[in-house]
Design a protein around this motif. Structure first.
Motif, PDB file in Angstrom:
ATOM      1  N   GLY A  48       0.804  -1.217   0.000  1.00  0.00           N
ATOM      2  CA  GLY A  48       0.000   0.000   0.000  1.00  0.00           C
ATOM      3  C   GLY A  48       0.838   1.267   0.000  1.00  0.00           C
ATOM      4  O   GLY A  48       0.373   2.340   0.395  1.00  0.00           O
ATOM      5  N   ILE A  49       2.074   1.176  -0.466  1.00  0.00           N
ATOM      6  CA  ILE A  49       2.975   2.327  -0.493  1.00  0.00           C
ATOM      7  C   ILE A  49       3.025   2.897  -1.910  1.00  0.00           C
ATOM      8  O   ILE A  49       3.146   2.160  -2.886  1.00  0.00           O
ATOM      9  CB  ILE A  49       4.402   1.927  -0.059  1.00  0.00           C
ATOM     10  CG1 ILE A  49       4.391   1.415   1.383  1.00  0.00           C
ATOM     11  CG2 ILE A  49       5.367   3.105  -0.194  1.00  0.00           C
ATOM     12  CD1 ILE A  49       5.730   0.860   1.839  1.00  0.00           C
ATOM     13  N   THR A  50       2.905   4.209  -2.008  1.00  0.00           N
ATOM     14  CA  THR A  50       3.027   4.877  -3.303  1.00  0.00           C
ATOM     15  C   THR A  50       4.141   5.919  -3.221  1.00  0.00           C
ATOM     16  O   THR A  50       4.536   6.333  -2.126  1.00  0.00           O
ATOM     17  CB  THR A  50       1.718   5.562  -3.713  1.00  0.00           C
ATOM     18  OG1 THR A  50       1.332   6.488  -2.685  1.00  0.00           O
ATOM     19  CG2 THR A  50       0.603   4.539  -3.915  1.00  0.00           C
ATOM     20  N   PHE A  51       4.629   6.334  -4.400  1.00  0.00           N
ATOM     21  CA  PHE A  51       5.728   7.285  -4.460  1.00  0.00           C
ATOM     22  C   PHE A  51       5.375   8.436  -5.403  1.00  0.00           C
ATOM     23  O   PHE A  51       4.620   8.263  -6.370  1.00  0.00           O
ATOM     24  CB  PHE A  51       7.011   6.608  -4.964  1.00  0.00           C
ATOM     25  CG  PHE A  51       7.518   5.507  -4.066  1.00  0.00           C
ATOM     26  CD1 PHE A  51       8.470   5.770  -3.107  1.00  0.00           C
ATOM     27  CD2 PHE A  51       7.025   4.209  -4.186  1.00  0.00           C
ATOM     28  CE1 PHE A  51       8.952   4.770  -2.276  1.00  0.00           C
ATOM     29  CE2 PHE A  51       7.490   3.198  -3.358  1.00  0.00           C
ATOM     30  CZ  PHE A  51       8.451   3.486  -2.401  1.00  0.00           C
ATOM     31  N   ASP A  52       5.916   9.589  -5.117  1.00  0.00           N
ATOM     32  CA  ASP A  52       5.773  10.746  -5.985  1.00  0.00           C
ATOM     33  C   ASP A  52       6.978  11.645  -5.752  1.00  0.00           C
ATOM     34  O   ASP A  52       7.601  11.594  -4.688  1.00  0.00           O
ATOM     35  CB  ASP A  52       4.484  11.501  -5.682  1.00  0.00           C
ATOM     36  CG  ASP A  52       4.087  12.435  -6.828  1.00  0.00           C
ATOM     37  OD1 ASP A  52       4.770  12.389  -7.876  1.00  0.00           O
ATOM     38  OD2 ASP A  52       3.114  13.192  -6.677  1.00  0.00           O
ATOM     39  N   GLY A  53       7.354  12.446  -6.738  1.00  0.00           N
ATOM     40  CA  GLY A  53       8.509  13.303  -6.557  1.00  0.00           C
ATOM     41  C   GLY A  53       8.746  14.192  -7.751  1.00  0.00           C
ATOM     42  O   GLY A  53       7.927  14.234  -8.688  1.00  0.00           O
TER      43      GLY A  53
END
Length: 590
Positions: free
Chosen positions: A431-436
């Motif tokens: 359930g981990i998401t990433f953005d950057g």
């Protein structure tokens, strides 16, 4: 309040006692270190027997372990010995009148087949002295029996086991596990036979991998059977049939097929040893372990007089960048050792002992450069151990001459890279998401939280291709062969030492002593001393320099036992960085 002071007092007492215990233990360790610094020789009586067990991993060089002789509060150190001292001590024992013979007390020999080969050949040489070699075990593994087969007499416990069933090599594949976790290994490689990546993308061996494994295992097995046949005077085809049909199922079978000379219990073995050494029945057999054996005599190679030297640089383990450790080949540490030997005017030639399955391609190239520079100034001879493959071959290929054992694993000239795509694992499983944000198109190249783009794959593939081109070019120049020919026998394919001699990747069969003699001949030396590089850690550093990671690894190894190799393989795969030149997998012949 009373309870408060009670706990405070108890804590203080506990702290003081802990400090006191550590202080005492420190004094004991310090005392052992100081005493071990003195050159102690074990007293050897006349009519003694040298006992060889080898129930521990045989490394290239005997480590400086100051706790070998520790016997404190139930903790007892165990002495191990490296291949270098095993061979030296066997040579010395040949001319030591106090040593009447050798007793091989074998069950499982924890080393590769090339290491066993070197010890076996040293035992054959020992027999030229006319002294006896007697072997006994309750259980002979195939490796142990191969070593024992040189003995004048081989005995087996009447209820014991002798394994002779052929070689097998089993690979473990992780694709199913990675699929369940949602992890996609993104593979970039060069070489049809470069199978290091197969456990991560397949659930069984590829046809090319099966072909090469069948080939090199067949070569090793042929050598195994030929030598046992010669030592035991059993027809080679008969030996193959005995193993193929597993005809040795009881001790009596082993005796009837002439694989052993008798079925005896330990007391009968002791009685025979007494008889061979003229020991009275009511006295103990005088025995000295090979680990404890000392002699005032020296061989010509150790102290031949004069100021000329031959340097032996030991490179053992996986190839990594930086300093590394005594368990692996750090490019900085080994390069510095080679450089030191090259710039020392007393060193007239260099023997490079390589026992490595490979590793970082960049680190391999750093070491290769130092070997090449040294070759331009003085002779460089390579002696290969159990493995000298992929990166291990990379660092060896520039030498003037390459010595192998028939069962050395070498070649594997190919490169690869692995970048895991763990997007599904992070998103769906955790359930981990990433953005950057990023300031460049490729600023996050290699990010494991997303798949590679086609453009990124092309960049990495080009890097891998360039590394492969450089690798094969270095080999072609070192071996004085066309690069096109090297590419035809490369493709990541694994060869045995015997096969490598035939295809030109190696020059001749020989051990490290043969390599030293060859180096001396090339340097036109009659008298010389042998010096070893890099220097081993001093006793204080060995004890107090142990990292928590190393300690944790040791504990894990004890807990997992034989399964540790699989844990290690997964852990190493997750830690890979940069382009790799390493063996397809951990080769374990059973």
């Amino acid at each position: 309040m009373k309870q408060f002071f009670k706990y405070v007092f108890a804590s203080m007492v506990g702290f003081i006692l802990s400090v006191l215990v550590l202080f005492i233990l420190g004094l004991v360790i310090l005392g052992v270190i100081i005493s071990s610094a003195e050159d102690k020789s074990v007293t050897i009586s006349s009519n003694s027997v040298m006992r060889i067990s080898l129930d521990y991993p045989v490394v290239e060089r005997t480590a400086k372990n100051p706790l070998d002789d520790l016997d404190f509060m139930g903790f007892k150190g165990e002495k191990n010995i490296g291949l270098n001292d095993i061979l030296t001590n066997l040579k010395k024992a040949q001319t030591d009148d106090r040593i009447k013979g050798i007793y091989l007390d074998l069950s499982s020999v924890q080393s590769g087949m090339a290491t066993i080969e070197e010890i076996r050949n040293a035992l054959i040489d020992f027999k030229k002295s006319g002294k006896f070699i007697m072997a006994y075990s309750e259980v002979y593994t195939q490796g142990a029996y191969y070593l024992a087969s040189v003995a004048d007499k081989i005995y087996l416990n009447p209820e014991g086991i002798l394994e002779l069933k052929g070689f097998s090599s089993e690979l473990m594949f992780f694709k199913g596990t990675l699929d369940k976790l949602g992890i996609e290994p993104q593979i970039i490689r060069v070489g049809t036979y470069k199978s290091a990546v197969e456990p991560f993308i397949l659930d069984k061996m590829s046809d090319a991998n099966r072909e090469q494994v069948t080939s090199f295992m067949g070569s090793m097995y042929d050598h195994f059977l030929d030598n046992i046949s010669k030592s035991r005077r059993v027809n080679r085809d008969s030996l193959f049939s005995i193993a193929n049909d597993m005809k040795v199922r009881t001790p009596k079978d082993a005796l009837s097929y002439h694989l052993v000379d008798g079925l005896k219990y330990k007391d009968e073995i002791i009685a025979e040893l007494k008889s061979r050494t003229d020991t009275e029945k009511d006295e103990d057999v005088k025995a000295v372990k090979i680990e404890d054996y000392k002699s005032n005599e020296t061989t010509d190679a150790e102290d031949g007089g004069g100021s000329s030297r031959i340097a032996v640089v030991y490179a053992s383990g996986e190839i990594v960048g930086g300093e590394g450790s005594e368990d692996n080949i750090g490019s900085e540490r080994i390069s510095r050792a080679i450089r030191k030997a090259r710039t020392d005017d007393k060193v007239k030639a260099l023997v490079f002992r390589v026992n490595s399955p490979g590793g970082s391609a960049l680190a391999s190239d750093v070491i290769w450069r130092e070997v090449l520079l040294t070759k331009k100034q003085k002779p460089v001879i390579v002696s290969m151990g159990d493995y000298a493959a992929s990166g291990g071959y990379y660092i060896a290929c520039a030498a003037d001459s390459i010595f192998v054992q028939p069962n050395t694993i070498t070649g594997s000239i190919g490169v690869f890279g692995i970048i895991p795509n763990m997007k599904t694992f992070f998103n769906d499983k955790l359930g981990i998401t990433f953005d950057g944000v990023k300031t460049g198109k490729y600023a996050d190249l290699g990010d494991i939280s997303r798949p590679l783009t086609d453009a990124e794959k092309m960049i990495i593939q080009k890097e891998v291709n360039n590394t492969y081109y450089t690798f094969t070019k270095h080999v072609s120049e070192g071996r004085k062969k066309d690069q096109s020919y090297i590419k035809s026998i490369a493709e990541g394919r694994v060869w045995t030492g015997s096969q490598a001699i035939k295809n030109g990747l190696a020059d001749r069969v020989g051990n490290i002593s043969d390599a030293v003699k060859s180096a001396a001949k090339m340097a036109k030396l009659d008298k010389y001393k042998v010096v070893s590089y890099p220097s081993l850690k001093d006793p204080f550093e060995s004890i107090f320099g142990t990292s928590s990671d190393k300690l944790q690894s040791y504990i894990t190894k004890i807990q997992l036992g034989d399964q540790y190799i699989y844990y290690k393989q997964i852990k190493e795969a997750l830690q890979l960085t940069g382009v790799q030149a390493r063996l397809p997998y951990n080769i374990s012949i059973k």
